[in-house]
Structure formats: structure tokens, C-alpha cells
Design a protein around this motif. Structure first.
Motif, mmCIF file in Angstrom:
data_model
loop_
_atom_site.group_PDB
_atom_site.id
_atom_site.type_symbol
_atom_site.label_atom_id
_atom_site.label_comp_id
_atom_site.label_asym_id
_atom_site.label_seq_id
_atom_site.Cartn_x
_atom_site.Cartn_y
_atom_site.Cartn_z
ATOM 1 N N ILE A 19 26.233 15.648 3.519
ATOM 2 C CA ILE A 19 27.632 15.844 3.900
ATOM 3 C C ILE A 19 28.496 14.737 3.321
ATOM 4 O O ILE A 19 29.599 14.990 2.811
ATOM 5 C CB ILE A 19 27.760 15.924 5.428
ATOM 6 C CG1 ILE A 19 27.111 17.211 5.924
ATOM 7 C CG2 ILE A 19 29.211 15.869 5.864
ATOM 8 C CD1 ILE A 19 26.865 17.248 7.406
ATOM 9 N N MET A 20 28.013 13.501 3.379
ATOM 10 C CA MET A 20 28.769 12.386 2.796
ATOM 11 C C MET A 20 28.959 12.593 1.288
ATOM 12 O O MET A 20 30.029 12.316 0.750
ATOM 13 C CB MET A 20 28.056 11.058 3.071
ATOM 14 C CG MET A 20 28.029 10.683 4.533
ATOM 15 S SD MET A 20 29.661 10.471 5.252
ATOM 16 C CE MET A 20 30.154 8.965 4.489
ATOM 17 N N ARG A 24 32.512 12.992 -0.558
ATOM 18 C CA ARG A 24 32.878 12.087 -1.650
ATOM 19 C C ARG A 24 33.259 12.848 -2.911
ATOM 20 O O ARG A 24 34.154 12.450 -3.646
ATOM 21 C CB ARG A 24 31.721 11.136 -1.922
ATOM 22 C CG ARG A 24 32.035 10.079 -2.923
ATOM 23 C CD ARG A 24 31.071 8.923 -2.781
ATOM 24 N NE ARG A 24 31.186 7.979 -3.847
ATOM 25 C CZ ARG A 24 32.115 7.037 -3.926
ATOM 26 N NH1 ARG A 24 33.002 6.933 -2.975
ATOM 27 N NH2 ARG A 24 32.146 6.199 -4.937
ATOM 28 N N ARG A 25 32.577 13.950 -3.173
ATOM 29 C CA ARG A 25 32.874 14.784 -4.352
ATOM 30 C C ARG A 25 34.041 15.740 -4.111
ATOM 31 O O ARG A 25 34.376 16.534 -4.969
ATOM 32 C CB ARG A 25 31.646 15.600 -4.743
ATOM 33 C CG ARG A 25 30.474 14.788 -5.174
ATOM 34 C CD ARG A 25 30.685 14.302 -6.544
ATOM 35 N NE ARG A 25 29.516 13.566 -6.983
ATOM 36 C CZ ARG A 25 29.399 13.078 -8.173
ATOM 37 N NH1 ARG A 25 30.358 13.238 -9.047
ATOM 38 N NH2 ARG A 25 28.325 12.404 -8.503
ATOM 39 N N ASP A 26 34.628 15.701 -2.924
ATOM 40 C CA ASP A 26 35.750 16.553 -2.538
ATOM 41 C C ASP A 26 35.385 18.043 -2.550
ATOM 42 O O ASP A 26 36.191 18.893 -2.879
ATOM 43 C CB ASP A 26 36.970 16.288 -3.432
ATOM 44 C CG ASP A 26 38.269 16.679 -2.754
ATOM 45 O OD1 ASP A 26 38.301 16.685 -1.520
ATOM 46 O OD2 ASP A 26 39.244 16.983 -3.468
ATOM 47 N N HIS A 27 34.142 18.336 -2.199
ATOM 48 C CA HIS A 27 33.696 19.723 -2.053
ATOM 49 C C HIS A 27 33.839 20.208 -0.617
ATOM 50 O O HIS A 27 33.663 21.391 -0.336
ATOM 51 C CB HIS A 27 32.236 19.878 -2.476
ATOM 52 C CG HIS A 27 31.992 19.660 -3.931
ATOM 53 N ND1 HIS A 27 32.551 20.440 -4.909
ATOM 54 C CD2 HIS A 27 31.263 18.726 -4.578
ATOM 55 C CE1 HIS A 27 32.167 20.012 -6.090
ATOM 56 N NE2 HIS A 27 31.384 18.953 -5.916
ATOM 57 N N LEU A 28 34.133 19.273 0.286
ATOM 58 C CA LEU A 28 34.238 19.587 1.706
ATOM 59 C C LEU A 28 35.433 18.839 2.271
ATOM 60 O O LEU A 28 35.603 17.649 2.004
ATOM 61 C CB LEU A 28 32.945 19.162 2.422
ATOM 62 C CG LEU A 28 32.774 19.519 3.880
ATOM 63 C CD1 LEU A 28 32.769 21.035 4.058
ATOM 64 C CD2 LEU A 28 31.479 18.941 4.413
ATOM 65 N N HIS A 29 36.273 19.551 3.000
ATOM 66 C CA HIS A 29 37.452 18.939 3.616
ATOM 67 C C HIS A 29 37.004 17.941 4.679
ATOM 68 O O HIS A 29 35.985 18.127 5.341
ATOM 69 C CB HIS A 29 38.322 20.033 4.229
ATOM 70 C CG HIS A 29 39.682 19.561 4.622
ATOM 71 N ND1 HIS A 29 39.951 19.113 5.890
ATOM 72 C CD2 HIS A 29 40.832 19.462 3.925
ATOM 73 C CE1 HIS A 29 41.213 18.754 5.957
ATOM 74 N NE2 HIS A 29 41.773 18.959 4.775
ATOM 75 N N HIS A 32 36.285 19.292 8.239
ATOM 76 C CA HIS A 32 35.032 20.038 8.330
ATOM 77 C C HIS A 32 33.849 19.079 8.217
ATOM 78 O O HIS A 32 32.817 19.272 8.869
ATOM 79 C CB HIS A 32 34.952 21.097 7.244
ATOM 80 C CG HIS A 32 36.059 22.098 7.313
ATOM 81 N ND1 HIS A 32 36.191 22.998 8.343
ATOM 82 C CD2 HIS A 32 37.101 22.331 6.484
ATOM 83 C CE1 HIS A 32 37.255 23.744 8.144
ATOM 84 N NE2 HIS A 32 37.836 23.352 7.024
ATOM 85 N N GLY A 33 33.993 18.057 7.387
ATOM 86 C CA GLY A 33 32.937 17.073 7.239
ATOM 87 C C GLY A 33 32.669 16.321 8.529
ATOM 88 O O GLY A 33 31.518 16.020 8.854
ATOM 89 N N LEU A 34 33.723 16.042 9.282
ATOM 90 C CA LEU A 34 33.556 15.354 10.562
ATOM 91 C C LEU A 34 32.734 16.203 11.531
ATOM 92 O O LEU A 34 31.848 15.696 12.220
ATOM 93 C CB LEU A 34 34.927 15.028 11.159
ATOM 94 C CG LEU A 34 34.924 14.289 12.480
ATOM 95 C CD1 LEU A 34 34.284 12.917 12.324
ATOM 96 C CD2 LEU A 34 36.336 14.150 12.999
ATOM 97 N N PHE A 35 32.998 17.495 11.548
ATOM 98 C CA PHE A 35 32.221 18.398 12.404
ATOM 99 C C PHE A 35 30.749 18.367 12.011
ATOM 100 O O PHE A 35 29.867 18.212 12.857
ATOM 101 C CB PHE A 35 32.774 19.828 12.313
ATOM 102 C CG PHE A 35 31.878 20.856 12.939
ATOM 103 C CD1 PHE A 35 31.874 21.039 14.310
ATOM 104 C CD2 PHE A 35 31.034 21.641 12.164
ATOM 105 C CE1 PHE A 35 31.041 21.976 14.902
ATOM 106 C CE2 PHE A 35 30.204 22.578 12.742
ATOM 107 C CZ PHE A 35 30.212 22.749 14.110
ATOM 108 N N TRP A 36 30.470 18.516 10.703
ATOM 109 C CA TRP A 36 29.082 18.570 10.254
ATOM 110 C C TRP A 36 28.383 17.221 10.382
ATOM 111 O O TRP A 36 27.172 17.161 10.611
ATOM 112 C CB TRP A 36 28.999 19.115 8.839
ATOM 113 C CG TRP A 36 29.320 20.579 8.798
ATOM 114 C CD1 TRP A 36 30.391 21.175 8.221
ATOM 115 C CD2 TRP A 36 28.563 21.636 9.405
ATOM 116 N NE1 TRP A 36 30.356 22.534 8.434
ATOM 117 C CE2 TRP A 36 29.245 22.839 9.148
ATOM 118 C CE3 TRP A 36 27.387 21.685 10.138
ATOM 119 C CZ2 TRP A 36 28.774 24.070 9.594
ATOM 120 C CZ3 TRP A 36 26.926 22.911 10.583
ATOM 121 C CH2 TRP A 36 27.613 24.088 10.315
#
Length: 119
Positions: A19-20, A24-29, A32-36
Motif C-alpha cells: 500500500i505504501m 508513493r507511486r500515486d496509484h492509490l488516493h 483510500h490508502g489510509l483505509f487499507w
């Protein structure tokens, strides 16, 4: 310590690292990253302290502790799906409004203006 808690903890940590990397690659907002990341942290926590599920199940009055995990997972996934639908609806509404504004701007540019014809 048996291999199951170690495996669960490693899977949680691996998920957190993935997830990190996606963040970092800006593939995940970030939201949403905080949730995962929270999901990964909980998986790692349950891997390190597997008796925590048993204690929570006893506290909640659930006789079969894995049923608590399935119940919580189902509720979290339903909430996540509802949130995704709400966000999708918001984005669709914004796109529709932007299309309408664009159509109005294109109409204004394509029709001759009375002000431009006056010398």
C-alpha cells in the motif's frame, strides 16, 4: 509461537508495504490508502496477538471467535462499497455538470455575437 500468527503478521506487514508503494507511486488516493493501511495494521496486530480475537468475541458474546472476524469483515466491506458508490455518484454528477458547462461554452463560441458585428 505457531506459524499461523507469524504468517498473518507477515501478510499484514507485506500488505502495508504494498500500500505504501502504491501511495508513493500515486496509484492509490491517500484517503483510500489510509483505509487499507488500517486493514493491514489490524491484520498484523491479529497476527502478533491471535488471542485478541478470542477476547473480543467473549466480550461481544459471540461463541465462535472466527465468526466475529467474518462479521466485522463483512460490515467493513459493505461500508467500503457504500462509500465507493457515494464517491462514484459524486464524480458522475460533477462530470455531468462539467459537460453541461462545456456545451454552453461551445454554444456561446459558435453563435455569432451581436457585439462583435457592431463596428
Amino acid at each position: 509461537m505457531s506459524s499461523l500468527p507469524i504468517t498473518t503478521a507477515l501478510l499484514g506487514l507485506g500488505l502495508a508495504l504494498a500500500i505504501m508503494w502504491l501511495l508513493r507511486r500515486d496509484h492509490l488516493h491517500a484517503a483510500h490508502g489510509l483505509f487499507w493501511l488500517t486493514v493491514a495494521a489490524l491484520a498484523a496486530l491479529l497476527g502478533v496477538w491471535p488471542g485478541l480475537v478470542d477476547r473480543l468475541a467473549v466480550w461481544a458474546g459471540i461463541a465462535y471467535p472466527p465468526a466475529l472476524l467474518f462479521l466485522v469483515a463483512a460490515i467493513v466491506l459493505l461500508i467500503k462499497a457504500l462509500h465507493a458508490d457515494i464517491m462514484n455518484t459524486r464524480v458522475e454528477r460533477e462530470v455531468r455538470r462539467l459537460n453541461q458547462r462545456l456545451a454552453l461554452l461551445e454554444l456561446e463560441q459558435s453563435t455569432p455575437s451581436m457585439e462583435r458585428d457592431v463596428p
